[in-house]
Write a protein that holds these residues in place. Sequence first.
Motif, mmCIF file in Angstrom:
data_model
loop_
_atom_site.group_PDB
_atom_site.id
_atom_site.type_symbol
_atom_site.label_atom_id
_atom_site.label_comp_id
_atom_site.label_asym_id
_atom_site.label_seq_id
_atom_site.Cartn_x
_atom_site.Cartn_y
_atom_site.Cartn_z
ATOM 1 N N ASP A 81 -54.353 -52.820 -14.998
ATOM 2 C CA ASP A 81 -54.653 -51.635 -14.197
ATOM 3 C C ASP A 81 -53.342 -50.906 -13.917
ATOM 4 O O ASP A 81 -52.589 -51.267 -13.013
ATOM 5 C CB ASP A 81 -55.343 -52.048 -12.890
ATOM 6 C CG ASP A 81 -55.753 -50.844 -12.050
ATOM 7 O OD1 ASP A 81 -55.426 -49.702 -12.434
ATOM 8 O OD2 ASP A 81 -56.395 -51.055 -11.001
ATOM 9 N N ILE A 82 -53.076 -49.896 -14.728
ATOM 10 C CA ILE A 82 -51.793 -49.178 -14.657
ATOM 11 C C ILE A 82 -51.567 -48.554 -13.281
ATOM 12 O O ILE A 82 -50.443 -48.482 -12.793
ATOM 13 C CB ILE A 82 -51.735 -48.086 -15.750
ATOM 14 C CG1 ILE A 82 -51.746 -48.721 -17.144
ATOM 15 C CG2 ILE A 82 -50.494 -47.205 -15.585
ATOM 16 C CD1 ILE A 82 -50.496 -49.484 -17.486
ATOM 17 N N GLY A 83 -52.641 -48.119 -12.648
ATOM 18 C CA GLY A 83 -52.490 -47.436 -11.362
ATOM 19 C C GLY A 83 -52.535 -48.337 -10.147
ATOM 20 O O GLY A 83 -52.490 -47.861 -9.010
ATOM 21 N N GLU A 105 -55.551 -48.681 -22.412
ATOM 22 C CA GLU A 105 -56.751 -48.448 -21.623
ATOM 23 C C GLU A 105 -57.663 -47.551 -22.452
ATOM 24 O O GLU A 105 -57.195 -46.823 -23.331
ATOM 25 C CB GLU A 105 -56.389 -47.767 -20.290
ATOM 26 C CG GLU A 105 -57.529 -47.688 -19.307
ATOM 27 C CD GLU A 105 -57.055 -47.293 -17.905
ATOM 28 O OE1 GLU A 105 -57.908 -46.869 -17.112
ATOM 29 O OE2 GLU A 105 -55.856 -47.425 -17.607
ATOM 30 N N TYR A 114 -57.356 -37.878 -15.801
ATOM 31 C CA TYR A 114 -57.200 -39.241 -15.294
ATOM 32 C C TYR A 114 -55.795 -39.771 -15.561
ATOM 33 O O TYR A 114 -55.185 -40.422 -14.706
ATOM 34 C CB TYR A 114 -58.246 -40.138 -15.956
ATOM 35 C CG TYR A 114 -58.116 -41.613 -15.681
ATOM 36 C CD1 TYR A 114 -58.760 -42.196 -14.586
ATOM 37 C CD2 TYR A 114 -57.364 -42.447 -16.512
ATOM 38 C CE1 TYR A 114 -58.652 -43.558 -14.336
ATOM 39 C CE2 TYR A 114 -57.248 -43.809 -16.262
ATOM 40 C CZ TYR A 114 -57.889 -44.353 -15.176
ATOM 41 O OH TYR A 114 -57.770 -45.702 -14.926
ATOM 42 N N MET A 115 -55.273 -39.478 -16.744
ATOM 43 C CA MET A 115 -53.966 -40.013 -17.122
ATOM 44 C C MET A 115 -52.803 -39.265 -16.463
ATOM 45 O O MET A 115 -51.652 -39.681 -16.593
ATOM 46 C CB MET A 115 -53.804 -39.987 -18.646
ATOM 47 C CG MET A 115 -53.669 -38.607 -19.239
ATOM 48 S SD MET A 115 -53.584 -38.596 -21.063
ATOM 49 C CE MET A 115 -55.323 -38.696 -21.483
ATOM 50 N N ARG A 117 -52.666 -38.660 -13.146
ATOM 51 C CA ARG A 117 -52.541 -39.061 -11.736
ATOM 52 C C ARG A 117 -51.150 -39.641 -11.481
ATOM 53 O O ARG A 117 -50.573 -40.313 -12.331
ATOM 54 C CB ARG A 117 -53.594 -40.105 -11.387
ATOM 55 C CG ARG A 117 -55.031 -39.629 -11.502
ATOM 56 C CD ARG A 117 -56.012 -40.783 -11.332
ATOM 57 N NE ARG A 117 -55.801 -41.774 -12.373
ATOM 58 C CZ ARG A 117 -55.753 -43.087 -12.142
ATOM 59 N NH1 ARG A 117 -55.883 -43.567 -10.916
ATOM 60 N NH2 ARG A 117 -55.556 -43.930 -13.141
ATOM 61 N N PHE A 120 -50.800 -43.352 -12.051
ATOM 62 C CA PHE A 120 -50.845 -43.738 -13.460
ATOM 63 C C PHE A 120 -49.479 -43.509 -14.113
ATOM 64 O O PHE A 120 -48.966 -44.371 -14.836
ATOM 65 C CB PHE A 120 -51.923 -42.941 -14.190
ATOM 66 C CG PHE A 120 -52.222 -43.426 -15.579
ATOM 67 C CD1 PHE A 120 -53.134 -44.449 -15.786
ATOM 68 C CD2 PHE A 120 -51.594 -42.871 -16.678
ATOM 69 C CE1 PHE A 120 -53.415 -44.910 -17.070
ATOM 70 C CE2 PHE A 120 -51.865 -43.320 -17.961
ATOM 71 C CZ PHE A 120 -52.773 -44.341 -18.157
#
Length: 277
Positions: A81-83, A105, A114-115, A117, A120
């Motif tokens: 989970d990168i974030g 992912e 999404y990417m 953020r 992230f």
Amino acid sequence: MRIDAHQHFWKYHPQRHEWIDESMKSIRRDFLPKDLKPILDQTGIDGCVAVQAEESLQETNFLLDLAEENDWIQAVVGWVDIGSPDLNKTLDHYNHFSKLKGFREILQAKDPRYMLRDEFIQGLKLIHSKGLTYDILVFPQHLSAVLELVKKCEGHAFVIDHLAKPFIKDGEWREWKKTMKPLAERDYIYAKLSGLITEADWKKWKKEQILPYLEIALELFGPNRLMFGSDWPVCLVTGKYESVWRLIDDFTSTLSLQEKDQILGLTAMKFYKIPQA
């Protein structure tokens, strides 16, 4: 050294692998190292990079266990989970797994924003600070966001899986090439010649339909930033492993031996820091 830079293993589970829909029912079964090794031996490929197909730490652990048991699995691209605020702790846990080379992912299933953020991007910077890579799995409509992303992570190691899945079945390449070009202009961005036959017509694809995309990729990235990948076993929905290998082997036959070696193994070894045997 010949390396398949993109393939998967799984023990099939209907819920965990729900992306394998009815049109792909032929691959609704287990695919493990014992199934792949004879194929690699037959095609003269020395090793492979096992890439996540499920978004869980269980998947990362599963692939690392397989790599530990099979020395020809040269590298693992897992999931994390990168974030997550706990990312650093998770990376510390995996620090001693030498075959874990990077993460991925399923960005193609998410909104392009999404990417972008903050969490992230900070997560990407953290994994790169630890010498790890990132595989970008997207569709062409994500590429403008990918460009924004890599601009915020200048110099970090990225590879675009499956050439961002161009619309080969429709024969569209102009807009795809236009959006890939600024990414290819950055020397820290690589690309995989993988997953292409599944973007063509599954029942009647021909190499002539795919060659324009290979030629554009070579023009944009050059052999030093391209790597062969089979996308096995996903490729089996429309062809055999040998068909994918022959497509890339034939395409590189007009190149110099050094350039061919780059695409068929050396680029992957450099990107994923795979030691020479």
